[in-house]
Scaffold this motif. Structure first.
Motif, PDB file in Angstrom:
ATOM      1  N   ILE A  44       0.837  -1.199   0.000  1.00  0.00           N
ATOM      2  CA  ILE A  44       0.000   0.000   0.000  1.00  0.00           C
ATOM      3  C   ILE A  44       0.873   1.251   0.000  1.00  0.00           C
ATOM      4  CG2 ILE A  44      -1.634   1.350   1.389  1.00  0.00           C
ATOM      5  CD1 ILE A  44      -2.915  -1.357   2.186  1.00  0.00           C
ATOM      6  N   THR A  45       1.958   1.227   0.753  1.00  0.00           N
ATOM      7  CA  THR A  45       2.882   2.363   0.776  1.00  0.00           C
ATOM      8  C   THR A  45       3.459   2.607  -0.615  1.00  0.00           C
ATOM      9  OG1 THR A  45       3.434   1.976   3.095  1.00  0.00           O
ATOM     10  CG2 THR A  45       5.016   3.241   1.806  1.00  0.00           C
ATOM     11  N   LEU A  46       3.855   1.547  -1.290  1.00  0.00           N
ATOM     12  CA  LEU A  46       4.410   1.674  -2.634  1.00  0.00           C
ATOM     13  C   LEU A  46       3.373   2.251  -3.606  1.00  0.00           C
ATOM     14  CD1 LEU A  46       6.854   1.079  -4.486  1.00  0.00           C
ATOM     15  CD2 LEU A  46       5.805  -1.142  -4.925  1.00  0.00           C
ATOM     16  N   LYS A  88       4.075  11.251  -3.508  1.00  0.00           N
ATOM     17  CA  LYS A  88       4.742  11.619  -2.261  1.00  0.00           C
ATOM     18  C   LYS A  88       4.621  10.501  -1.242  1.00  0.00           C
ATOM     19  CE  LYS A  88       0.821  14.412  -0.747  1.00  0.00           C
ATOM     20  NZ  LYS A  88       0.413  15.695  -0.230  1.00  0.00           N
ATOM     21  N   GLU A  89       5.433  10.622  -0.211  1.00  0.00           N
ATOM     22  CA  GLU A  89       5.424   9.631   0.865  1.00  0.00           C
ATOM     23  C   GLU A  89       4.087   9.662   1.609  1.00  0.00           C
ATOM     24  OE1 GLU A  89       7.917   7.450   1.866  1.00  0.00           O
ATOM     25  OE2 GLU A  89       9.023   8.053   0.086  1.00  0.00           O
ATOM     26  N   PRO A  90       3.632   8.513   2.113  1.00  0.00           N
ATOM     27  CA  PRO A  90       2.422   8.522   2.936  1.00  0.00           C
ATOM     28  C   PRO A  90       2.704   9.238   4.255  1.00  0.00           C
ATOM     29  CG  PRO A  90       3.391   6.336   2.914  1.00  0.00           C
ATOM     30  CD  PRO A  90       4.170   7.164   1.951  1.00  0.00           C
ATOM     31  N   PRO A  91       1.686   9.757   4.890  1.00  0.00           N
ATOM     32  CA  PRO A  91       1.917  10.459   6.158  1.00  0.00           C
ATOM     33  C   PRO A  91       2.430   9.501   7.235  1.00  0.00           C
ATOM     34  CG  PRO A  91      -0.440  10.285   5.692  1.00  0.00           C
ATOM     35  CD  PRO A  91       0.284   9.761   4.511  1.00  0.00           C
ATOM     36  N   THR A  92       3.542   9.881   7.865  1.00  0.00           N
ATOM     37  CA  THR A  92       4.078   9.047   8.937  1.00  0.00           C
ATOM     38  C   THR A  92       3.348   9.305  10.250  1.00  0.00           C
ATOM     39  OG1 THR A  92       5.791  10.688   9.355  1.00  0.00           O
ATOM     40  CG2 THR A  92       6.370   8.843   7.931  1.00  0.00           C
ATOM     41  N   ASN A  93       2.787  10.495  10.387  1.00  0.00           N
ATOM     42  CA  ASN A  93       2.026  10.841  11.585  1.00  0.00           C
ATOM     43  C   ASN A  93       0.747  11.549  11.149  1.00  0.00           C
ATOM     44  OD1 ASN A  93       1.105  11.461  14.091  1.00  0.00           O
ATOM     45  ND2 ASN A  93       2.835  12.734  14.687  1.00  0.00           N
ATOM     46  N   PRO A  94      -0.293  10.786  10.813  1.00  0.00           N
ATOM     47  CA  PRO A  94      -1.534  11.395  10.325  1.00  0.00           C
ATOM     48  C   PRO A  94      -2.202  12.345  11.312  1.00  0.00           C
ATOM     49  CG  PRO A  94      -1.525   9.037   9.906  1.00  0.00           C
ATOM     50  CD  PRO A  94      -0.355   9.330  10.778  1.00  0.00           C
ATOM     51  N   LEU A 109      -6.130  17.036   6.346  1.00  0.00           N
ATOM     52  CA  LEU A 109      -7.126  16.124   6.909  1.00  0.00           C
ATOM     53  C   LEU A 109      -7.552  15.073   5.881  1.00  0.00           C
ATOM     54  CD1 LEU A 109      -8.882  15.302   9.287  1.00  0.00           C
ATOM     55  CD2 LEU A 109     -10.603  16.933   8.475  1.00  0.00           C
ATOM     56  N   ALA A 110      -7.779  15.481   4.643  1.00  0.00           N
ATOM     57  CA  ALA A 110      -8.205  14.536   3.607  1.00  0.00           C
ATOM     58  C   ALA A 110      -7.130  13.474   3.381  1.00  0.00           C
ATOM     59  CB  ALA A 110      -8.501  15.272   2.309  1.00  0.00           C
ATOM     60  N   GLU A 111      -5.863  13.883   3.383  1.00  0.00           N
ATOM     61  CA  GLU A 111      -4.770  12.928   3.197  1.00  0.00           C
ATOM     62  C   GLU A 111      -4.690  11.965   4.379  1.00  0.00           C
ATOM     63  OE1 GLU A 111       0.001  12.856   2.179  1.00  0.00           O
ATOM     64  OE2 GLU A 111      -0.891  14.716   2.912  1.00  0.00           O
ATOM     65  N   ALA A 112      -4.827  12.480   5.582  1.00  0.00           N
ATOM     66  CA  ALA A 112      -4.766  11.633   6.778  1.00  0.00           C
ATOM     67  C   ALA A 112      -5.909  10.624   6.791  1.00  0.00           C
ATOM     68  CB  ALA A 112      -4.803  12.500   8.033  1.00  0.00           C
ATOM     69  N   ILE A 113      -7.108  11.073   6.462  1.00  0.00           N
ATOM     70  CA  ILE A 113      -8.260  10.166   6.432  1.00  0.00           C
ATOM     71  C   ILE A 113      -8.097   9.139   5.317  1.00  0.00           C
ATOM     72  CG2 ILE A 113     -10.741  10.017   5.953  1.00  0.00           C
ATOM     73  CD1 ILE A 113     -11.014  12.711   7.456  1.00  0.00           C
ATOM     74  N   TRP A 144      -5.329   7.969   3.996  1.00  0.00           N
ATOM     75  CA  TRP A 144      -4.307   6.997   4.380  1.00  0.00           C
ATOM     76  C   TRP A 144      -4.866   6.016   5.414  1.00  0.00           C
ATOM     77  CZ3 TRP A 144      -0.247   4.630   2.864  1.00  0.00           C
ATOM     78  CH2 TRP A 144       0.582   3.967   3.766  1.00  0.00           C
ATOM     79  N   ALA A 145      -5.573   6.531   6.409  1.00  0.00           N
ATOM     80  CA  ALA A 145      -6.122   5.667   7.458  1.00  0.00           C
ATOM     81  C   ALA A 145      -7.117   4.655   6.882  1.00  0.00           C
ATOM     82  CB  ALA A 145      -6.798   6.515   8.536  1.00  0.00           C
ATOM     83  N   VAL A 146      -7.961   5.104   5.979  1.00  0.00           N
ATOM     84  CA  VAL A 146      -8.960   4.213   5.387  1.00  0.00           C
ATOM     85  C   VAL A 146      -8.293   3.155   4.512  1.00  0.00           C
ATOM     86  CG1 VAL A 146     -10.862   4.110   3.715  1.00  0.00           C
ATOM     87  CG2 VAL A 146     -10.865   5.853   5.506  1.00  0.00           C
ATOM     88  N   VAL A 147      -7.385   3.586   3.646  1.00  0.00           N
ATOM     89  CA  VAL A 147      -6.732   2.645   2.734  1.00  0.00           C
ATOM     90  C   VAL A 147      -5.933   1.593   3.507  1.00  0.00           C
ATOM     91  CG1 VAL A 147      -4.931   2.469   0.969  1.00  0.00           C
ATOM     92  CG2 VAL A 147      -6.678   4.225   0.779  1.00  0.00           C
ATOM     93  N   VAL A 148      -5.148   2.031   4.480  1.00  0.00           N
ATOM     94  CA  VAL A 148      -4.338   1.083   5.248  1.00  0.00           C
ATOM     95  C   VAL A 148      -5.225   0.192   6.118  1.00  0.00           C
ATOM     96  CG1 VAL A 148      -2.611   0.865   7.076  1.00  0.00           C
ATOM     97  CG2 VAL A 148      -2.245   2.455   5.214  1.00  0.00           C
ATOM     98  N   GLY A 149      -6.189   0.791   6.784  1.00  0.00           N
ATOM     99  CA  GLY A 149      -7.061   0.004   7.662  1.00  0.00           C
ATOM    100  C   GLY A 149      -7.815  -1.078   6.920  1.00  0.00           C
TER     101      GLY A 149
END
Length: 95
Positions: free
Chosen positions: A28-30, A38-44, A51-55, A57-62
């Motif tokens: 998923i990171t790749l 760009k790099e995924p957020p290390t600290n969302p 906020l949109a990027e943090a959400i 990332w959280a949804v995709v990874v979760g």
């Protein structure tokens, strides 16, 4: 309490879940890097991350990691059943 026979299953399922989660997060990171550039957020939680990027990332990874874990543990159950002829005790249905 788990049957003694279930200890082997629990080790196998735990290892499969861990490995699938690890590999999936790397994948998923790749994909995130290729898609967004760009790099995924290390600290969302950081206010420096949109906020949109943090959400996102959280949804995709979760969702991705949980699906991978589910598939891996179901595969472990299938292999256990194939090898022993029985389901692990927590999956047996009393008839």
């Amino acid at each position: 309490m788990a049957d003694k026979g279930d200890i082997g299953y629990r080790v196998m399922a735990g290892a499969a879940a861990f490995a699938s989660g690890f590999v999936t997060k790397k994948a998923i990171t790749l994909v995130w890097k290729k898609t967004t550039g760009k790099e995924p957020p290390t600290n969302p939680e950081s206010p420096d991350v949109a906020l949109a990027e943090a959400i996102g990332w959280a949804v995709v990874v979760g969702v991705g990691v949980e699906i991978a874990r589910l598939v891996a543990t179901r595969a472990a159950v299938h292999q256990w059943h194939k090898g022993t002829g029985e389901l692990p005790s927590h999956l047996k249905v009393d008839a």
